[in-house]
Write an enzyme that holds these catalytic residues in place. Structure first.
Site, PDB file in Angstrom:
ATOM      1  N   HIS A  96      -1.769   8.198  32.067  1.00 18.06           N
ATOM      2  CA  HIS A  96      -2.254   8.848  30.822  1.00 18.06           C
ATOM      3  C   HIS A  96      -3.531   9.315  31.139  1.00 18.06           C
ATOM      4  CE1 HIS A  96      -3.299   7.162  26.435  1.00 18.06           C
ATOM      5  NE2 HIS A  96      -3.637   8.504  26.679  1.00 18.06           N
ATOM      6  N   THR A 117      -3.739   1.927  23.818  1.00 19.46           N
ATOM      7  CA  THR A 117      -2.904   2.355  22.918  1.00 19.46           C
ATOM      8  C   THR A 117      -2.387   1.431  22.038  1.00 19.46           C
ATOM      9  OG1 THR A 117      -2.371   4.024  24.516  1.00 19.46           O
ATOM     10  CG2 THR A 117      -1.275   4.392  22.402  1.00 19.46           C
ATOM     11  N   ARG A 171      -6.463  10.568  29.003  1.00 14.03           N
ATOM     12  CA  ARG A 171      -6.959  10.304  27.817  1.00 14.03           C
ATOM     13  C   ARG A 171      -7.977  11.442  27.571  1.00 14.03           C
ATOM     14  NH1 ARG A 171      -6.122   4.823  25.606  1.00 14.03           N
ATOM     15  NH2 ARG A 171      -7.472   5.811  23.861  1.00 14.03           N
ATOM     16  N   GLU A 186       1.723  10.957  29.978  1.00 11.59           N
ATOM     17  CA  GLU A 186       1.138  10.455  28.516  1.00 11.59           C
ATOM     18  C   GLU A 186      -0.117  11.129  28.069  1.00 11.59           C
ATOM     19  OE1 GLU A 186       0.419   6.386  28.432  1.00 11.59           O
ATOM     20  OE2 GLU A 186       2.251   5.751  29.116  1.00 11.59           O
ATOM     21  N   GLU A 202       9.751   6.153  23.151  1.00 12.55           N
ATOM     22  CA  GLU A 202       9.255   4.866  23.933  1.00 12.55           C
ATOM     23  C   GLU A 202       8.796   3.861  22.943  1.00 12.55           C
ATOM     24  OE1 GLU A 202       6.748   5.126  27.158  1.00 12.55           O
ATOM     25  OE2 GLU A 202       6.263   3.096  27.265  1.00 12.55           O
ATOM     26  N   ASN A 251       2.717   2.246  35.751  1.00 11.16           N
ATOM     27  CA  ASN A 251       1.866   2.990  34.849  1.00 11.16           C
ATOM     28  C   ASN A 251       0.466   2.668  35.823  1.00 11.16           C
ATOM     29  OD1 ASN A 251      -1.038   3.460  33.660  1.00 11.16           O
ATOM     30  ND2 ASN A 251       0.365   3.663  31.686  1.00 11.16           N
ATOM     31  N   HIS A 287      -4.845   1.975  35.723  1.00 11.56           N
ATOM     32  CA  HIS A 287      -5.817   0.857  35.917  1.00 11.56           C
ATOM     33  C   HIS A 287      -6.382   0.937  37.338  1.00 11.56           C
ATOM     34  CE1 HIS A 287      -5.698  -0.836  32.201  1.00 11.56           C
ATOM     35  NE2 HIS A 287      -4.507  -0.920  31.974  1.00 11.56           N
ATOM     36  N   HIS A 299       4.455  -1.382  26.852  1.00  6.36           N
ATOM     37  CA  HIS A 299       3.063  -2.266  26.286  1.00  6.36           C
ATOM     38  C   HIS A 299       3.212  -3.565  26.421  1.00  6.36           C
ATOM     39  CE1 HIS A 299      -0.834  -0.779  25.021  1.00  6.36           C
ATOM     40  NE2 HIS A 299      -0.795  -2.165  24.483  1.00  6.36           N
ATOM     41  N   ARG A 318     -11.346   8.501  30.546  1.00  7.81           N
ATOM     42  CA  ARG A 318     -11.913   7.132  31.119  1.00  7.81           C
ATOM     43  C   ARG A 318     -11.246   6.652  32.293  1.00  7.81           C
ATOM     44  NH1 ARG A 318      -9.793   3.202  26.205  1.00  7.81           N
ATOM     45  NH2 ARG A 318     -10.934   4.541  24.886  1.00  7.81           N
TER      46      ARG A 318
HETATM   47  N1  PXP Z   1       3.808   2.919  27.773  1.00  2.00           N
HETATM   48  C1  PXP Z   1       2.692   3.500  27.026  1.00  2.00           C
HETATM   49  C2  PXP Z   1       2.889   4.871  26.143  1.00  2.00           C
HETATM   50  C3  PXP Z   1       1.403   3.217  27.311  1.00  2.00           C
HETATM   51  O1  PXP Z   1       0.473   3.960  26.413  1.00  2.00           O
HETATM   52  C4  PXP Z   1       0.965   2.212  28.009  1.00  2.00           C
HETATM   53  C5  PXP Z   1      -0.347   1.685  28.053  1.00  2.00           C
HETATM   54  O2  PXP Z   1      -1.155   2.856  28.617  1.00  2.00           O
HETATM   55  C6  PXP Z   1       1.835   1.577  28.567  1.00  2.00           C
HETATM   56  C7  PXP Z   1       3.184   1.941  28.482  1.00  2.00           C
HETATM   57  C8  PXP Z   1       1.645   0.315  29.660  1.00  2.00           C
HETATM   58  O3  PXP Z   1       1.213  -0.558  28.957  1.00  2.00           O
HETATM   59  P1  PXP Z   1       0.542  -1.926  29.840  1.00  2.00           P
HETATM   60  O4  PXP Z   1      -0.384  -1.426  30.543  1.00  2.00           O
HETATM   61  O5  PXP Z   1       0.171  -3.014  28.695  1.00  2.00           O
HETATM   62  O6  PXP Z   1       1.649  -2.351  30.584  1.00  2.00           O
END
Ligand code: PXP
Length: 267
Positions: free
Chosen positions: A49, A107, A51, A76, A157, A13, A16, A220, A55
């Site tokens: 994602h 999330t 949003r 996402e 998921e 992901n 960031h 997550h 953001r």
């Molecule tokens: N999976 C989903 C559906 C998420 O919303 C997120 C966070 O955006 C993640 C995975 C990744 O989570 P983390 O950044 O805590 O590894």
């Protein structure tokens, strides 16, 4: 007999990277630059994602990433009609529907598949009409899994946040302000029991999901230290990991951060 090895898909992901860019509201660092590095260092999928408040990832990022990624892109988004329309237009390899609250930092829980069943089903139908497979980000409960199947999702998921927060409370001194049990002064053995229960819920939900024909991902709060109980759950075939990989990349570079994680994703 030795245990058969299952393939584990690693979805990185990259939101960031855009968080860092947005700190200055300029064009650097560009999340697009991460695609080749992730692909060359063992990632199997890119997760982003979009949003509602934009953001981090913007529409233009999502468009360019989906168009240029050498890896499948898992987009996402919430079930908001604007987001579903964008997703249908962008044609990612998969959409993962997630709950969204403006005030949350990330999330924090799974979709309310019971309370929002009609709206979620409607979003799934629209995505299917655009030939996009759908995963639902849900809390690890049998009811949520069963409901996801009834709503015709292809995948779920499982939200690993509760497990990850408990693990962090047991193994570090950081306060976990975003978790509902924050403030409880739990003794170590109680935390241990709660971790075991959280893993058990992930395990039984994953088994139920596979049993009724759903593919199973998890994500997550997963990091370089807390992965092993999740890897033990054979039904989970994909992990989506963001924060820990991008955090490590600040010190090691993204290539090493991704390949370190990929090395851990074996059973
Ligand atoms: N999976 C989903 C559906 C998420 O919303 C997120 C966070 O955006 C993640 C995975 C990744 O989570 P983390 O950044 O805590 O590894």
């Amino acid at each position: 007999m030795p245990k058969e090895k299952n393939k584990m898909t690693l979805g990185v992901n990259i939101d960031h990277i855009a968080v860092l860019r947005e700190a200055r509201k300029i064009n650097d660092p560009d999340p697009l630059m991460a695609l080749a590095i992730c692909a060359q260092n063992g990632a199997d999928q890119i997760t982003i994602h979009l949003r509602e408040d934009r953001r981090h990832i913007h529409d233009e990022d999502a468009r360019k990433i989906i168009q240029n990624s050498p890896l499948p892109v898992n987009l996402e988004c919430s079930i908001n009609q604007e987001m579903i329309d964008i997703a249908c237009k962008l044609q990612p390899h998969r959409v993962t529907l997630v709950p969204e609250k403006r005030e949350e930092v990330t999330t924090e829980g799974g979709l309310d598949v019971i309370g929002q069943a009609a709206a979620i089903s409607d979003a799934i139908e629209q995505l299917h009409d655009s030939m996009i497979p759908v995963s639902l980000f849900i809390d690890p409960t049998i009811e949520s899994v069963t409901m996801s199947k009834e709503m015709n999702a292809e995948m779920v998921e499982l939200h690993t946040g509760s497990y990850a927060n408990l693990y962090a409370m047991l193994n570090s001194s950081l306060p976990y302000t975003h978790h509902s049990i924050f403030g409880l002064d739990l003794p170590r053995h109680e935390l241990q029991v709660r971790i075991e229960n959280a893993v058990e819920m992930l395990d039984s939900s994953a088994k139920k999901a596979k049993d009724i024909g759903l593919e199973v991902a998890a994500g997550h709060g997963l990091n370089y230290l807390n992965l092993s109980p999740i890897l033990e759950i054979d039904e989970i075939i994909e992990l989506n990991i963001g924060q820990s990989i991008i955090a490590r990349s600040v010190f090691t570079g993204l290539a090493e951060a991704v390949s370190d994680m990929k090395r851990l994703c074996v059973r």
